[in-house]
Design an enzyme around this catalytic site. Sequence first.
Site, PDB file in Angstrom:
ATOM      1  N   CYS A 110       6.285  -8.278   0.567  1.00 15.84           N
ATOM      2  CA  CYS A 110       5.092  -8.830   0.708  1.00 15.84           C
ATOM      3  C   CYS A 110       5.168 -10.075  -0.357  1.00 15.84           C
ATOM      4  O   CYS A 110       6.139 -10.619  -0.133  1.00 15.84           O
ATOM      5  CB  CYS A 110       4.469  -7.732   0.118  1.00 15.84           C
ATOM      6  SG  CYS A 110       2.901  -8.806   0.872  1.00 15.84           S
ATOM      7  N   HIS A 214       5.003  -4.222   4.555  1.00 23.66           N
ATOM      8  CA  HIS A 214       4.645  -3.334   4.287  1.00 23.66           C
ATOM      9  C   HIS A 214       5.039  -2.067   4.675  1.00 23.66           C
ATOM     10  O   HIS A 214       4.909  -0.941   4.568  1.00 23.66           O
ATOM     11  CB  HIS A 214       3.430  -2.603   3.392  1.00 23.66           C
ATOM     12  CG  HIS A 214       2.950  -3.486   2.177  1.00 23.66           C
ATOM     13  ND1 HIS A 214       3.261  -4.118   0.626  1.00 23.66           N
ATOM     14  CD2 HIS A 214       2.058  -4.791   2.356  1.00 23.66           C
ATOM     15  CE1 HIS A 214       2.402  -4.695   0.424  1.00 23.66           C
ATOM     16  NE2 HIS A 214       2.304  -5.733   1.429  1.00 23.66           N
ATOM     17  N   GLU A 216       6.980   0.419   3.693  1.00 23.11           N
ATOM     18  CA  GLU A 216       7.057   1.292   2.808  1.00 23.11           C
ATOM     19  C   GLU A 216       5.869   2.779   3.067  1.00 23.11           C
ATOM     20  O   GLU A 216       5.464   3.720   1.861  1.00 23.11           O
ATOM     21  CB  GLU A 216       7.198   1.053   0.915  1.00 23.11           C
ATOM     22  CG  GLU A 216       5.411   0.865   0.372  1.00 23.11           C
ATOM     23  CD  GLU A 216       5.456  -0.565   1.193  1.00 23.11           C
ATOM     24  OE1 GLU A 216       6.011  -1.431   1.475  1.00 23.11           O
ATOM     25  OE2 GLU A 216       4.016  -0.886   0.497  1.00 23.11           O
TER      26      GLU A 216
END
Length: 246
Positions: A110, A214, A216
Amino acid sequence: MSAPRIALGGVVRTWDGAERTGLNAAYLHSICAVGGVPVVLSPLIGPAYAARALDGMDGLVLTGGGDVDPAWYGSDPSPRADPPNRERDLFELALFAAARQRELPILGICRGIQLMNVALGGTLYQDLPSERPGVVDHNRPGARTDRSHAIRLALGSLAAEALGNSDLRVNSFHHQGIRDLAPGLVPTGWSEDDLIEAVEGAKGQPWMLGVQWHPEEMHADARAPERGLFRALVEQALSAAASVDS
Ligand code: MN
């Protein structure tokens, strides 16, 4: 050698009345889940010691967060952009430069893909809805794991190989994006409105991968394709460390 040490750029925030430094735990869960040792590096270290902070590290993650100061790419700030955070920008630009010099594998997420692009001479849209209105909402309200838009990846790209797929839906919460791609970066992923969602380094260069979504946040799902991105980083970190040892 096993369990490579992966440096991650941290943040500084004030909560409970004190300035504190840390990072969204999802990044640490993601690295731990694939056998890496996450090490959070605070911007408080400062750019002069960024290279020192990378000593003993085998890879780098440039993490998500507030907007990169548009001054770095020669634009006046949009009223819709976040207030600049020079401390974090300078530290991460120094981390990125030092990691490249050491040929460490680098994963940008990002803000991280945006920082990579700016560091290498590219520019950003400062606010997608006002500067590049399109059919895709890149910042849809909802859970951080909601897969809100589709992307397509170039066959054989680092991202497609790591994810094991060239078509998937991703979570998306960003209001900026890559405008002019930096020389030295190759676009490998796009949303349906043709915004760049993944990049990698040129062929023959050390492993470098950036994604605009994203991954994660998908850490709790062991079968999520996103785990493959972190696995690829850790594998690259292992082989980079092995080649230094030998
Ligand atoms: Mn998006």
